[in-house]
Design an enzyme around this catalytic site. Structure first.
Site, PDB file in Angstrom:
ATOM      1  CG  ASN A 208      -0.335  -0.168   2.631  1.00  0.00           C
ATOM      2  OD1 ASN A 208       0.551   0.773   2.919  1.00  0.00           O
ATOM      3  ND2 ASN A 208      -0.438  -1.220   3.052  1.00  0.00           N
ATOM      4  CE  LYS A 334     -10.970  -0.151  10.949  1.00  0.00           C
ATOM      5  NZ  LYS A 334     -10.274   0.749  10.132  1.00  0.00           N
ATOM      6  CE  LYS A 338      -8.424  -3.820  14.238  1.00  0.00           C
ATOM      7  NZ  LYS A 338      -7.321  -3.776  13.287  1.00  0.00           N
TER       8      LYS A 338
END
Ligand code: CTP
Length: 396
Positions: A208, A334, A338
């Site tokens: 990326n 998230k 997480k």
């Protein structure tokens, strides 16, 4: 970085004196004001005019120079210093300071200052290794004097060995640290940065656009604030930040192994790497040929941060979230999924945010519900903001 800091530089008589010019340039670029004083031997190597031109300030060479303000100059210089640096420091000046001798402007100012003193020795290897020099350095270190120790290499006298003045960047970094509150001293910090590369065949990979700038800025800032920093980095073209232990990895699986191994020892883990979510399920042994269009099957990479969140670590966990829509909702989701203390969220579509730029525009969400929105900031400045917020969680 060194805005409003006053750095007093004592230049002594060694061939490396010319390297002070570069140091002054770096310090000024970082916002410091520099004031140079020279021993009489130093003036045999470079001139006061050179240093005055670079600093924009008078360079003092003697105790009894007439000055306009009728102040006791060595005392006022000793008081104004945020850091006093001796560069290059000869065996002679190190010996004189350790013996308490103050017989010229430089040694008198050193004796009179309460500021941190940084000594960057440079001399012939035999002089450096002489037990008298070594004893002087050891005793001065014990008294709280700081040293940027010399490098090994080819010396001006023709010898090869220890004694070459440390790289200017190293002296500069030590000055920056002495000007920076050491609020992360004793803390171990793990930072991940950059992209990962997932091999397709021996010559190709999936990756990326991450350049690692944000993670490297965080690692450098944490080290400057006194932390012991490990940086697990994907492939980027940035130099290793000074004083940071860098572990180079390529793939998400390698990054996972490096991170999971170090994690239990950490007080703070900041995962700014752009980890590839998928990798080719099979890596071709031979280069894929263009006459047969390949079908690349993907499989999921481990979610490193999620795994850390499940490990019941004592470390504070900080993640990043890069979104293109519904920033707040997705970032918070998230953070929860997480098991993070904080998440630093940015919207790739906002001008000045994201990959490759020197700036970022982020909102930081914390697990206690607080939200902090930052304007567009340099990544270097943002690094300090993130560390300051994360530090609060370490002490809680
Ligand atoms: N991360 C990780 N391991 C992965 C993917 C992401 O540790 N395999 C970490 C990143 O370093 C970052 C955070 O998780 O700190 C969020 O990464 P991001 O790519 O925004 O989210 P993903 O979990 O991959 O979710 P999605 O791609 O669905 O947005």
């Amino acid at each position: 970085m060194l805005q409003e800091k006053q750095i007093v530089i004592g230049v002594c008589g060694g061939i490396a004196a010319y390297k002070v010019c570069d140091l002054v340039r770096m310090l000024k670029k970082a916002g410091a004001q520099c004031f140079c004083m020279m021993t009489s031997s130093a003036q045999e190597f470079i001139t006061p005019l050179t240093l005055s031109t670079l600093t924009g300030q008078k360079t003092v060479c003697g105790m009894f120079e007439q000055n306009k303000d009728w102040e006791v100059e060595h005392i006022s210089w000793a008081k104004r210093a945020d850091v006093l640096v001796l560069v290059p420091a000869t065996a002679n000046v190190i010996g004189k300071i350790n013996a308490g001798i103050a017989d010229d402007f430089v040694t008198t100012t050193v004796m009179a200052t309460k500021a941190p003193v940084l000594i960057a020795p440079a001399m012939n290897t035999n002089m450096f290794e002489n037990p008298i020099t070594q004893r002087n350095i050891a005793q001065l270190s014990e008294l709280g004097y700081h040293f940027t120790m010399p490098d090994e290499g080819f010396l001006a006298c023709g010898d090869t060995g220890r004694g070459r003045l440390a790289e200017t960047e190293r002296i500069f970094e030590d000055i920056v640290r002495l000007c920076t509150p050491q609020d992360l001293a004793g803390k171990s910090v793990l930072v991940t940065a950059g992209p990962t590369r997932e091999a397709v065949d021996p010559v190709r990979f999936l990756t990326n656009h991450s350049t690692g700038k944000m993670g490297y800025a965080i690692a450098r800032a944490a080290a400057r604030r006194g932390a012991e920093v490990t940086l697990v980095s994907g492939p980027v073209s940035l130099p290793a930040p000074y004083g940071v232990r860098v572990e180079q990895v390529e793939s998400a699986c390698q990054m996972r192994d490096a991170v999971i191994q170090s994690a239990p020892k950490m007080d703070l883990i900041i995962k700014s790497a752009a980890v590839a979510d998928f990798r080719p399920a099979h890596v071709a042994d031979q280069k894929l040929k263009k006459n047969q269009l390949p079908e690349i099957q993907l499989e999921k990479n481990p979610d490193i941060l999620q795994e850390l969140g499940q490990m019941k670590l004592s470390a504070v966990l900080v993640g990043f979230a890069m979104e293109t829509e519904d920033l707040e909702q997705r970032a918070k989701e998230k953070m929860e999924r997480k098991g993070l203390h904080m998440i630093v969220a940015n919207n790739l579509k906002v001008e000045g945010a994201g990959f490759g730029t020197d700036t970022n525009v982020v909102t930081v969400f914390s697990k206690d519900g607080s939200v902090k929105r930052f304007p567009k900031l340099e990544k270097t400045a943002l690094a300090d903001e993130i560390l300051t917020m994360a530090k609060e969680w370490i002490v809680r």
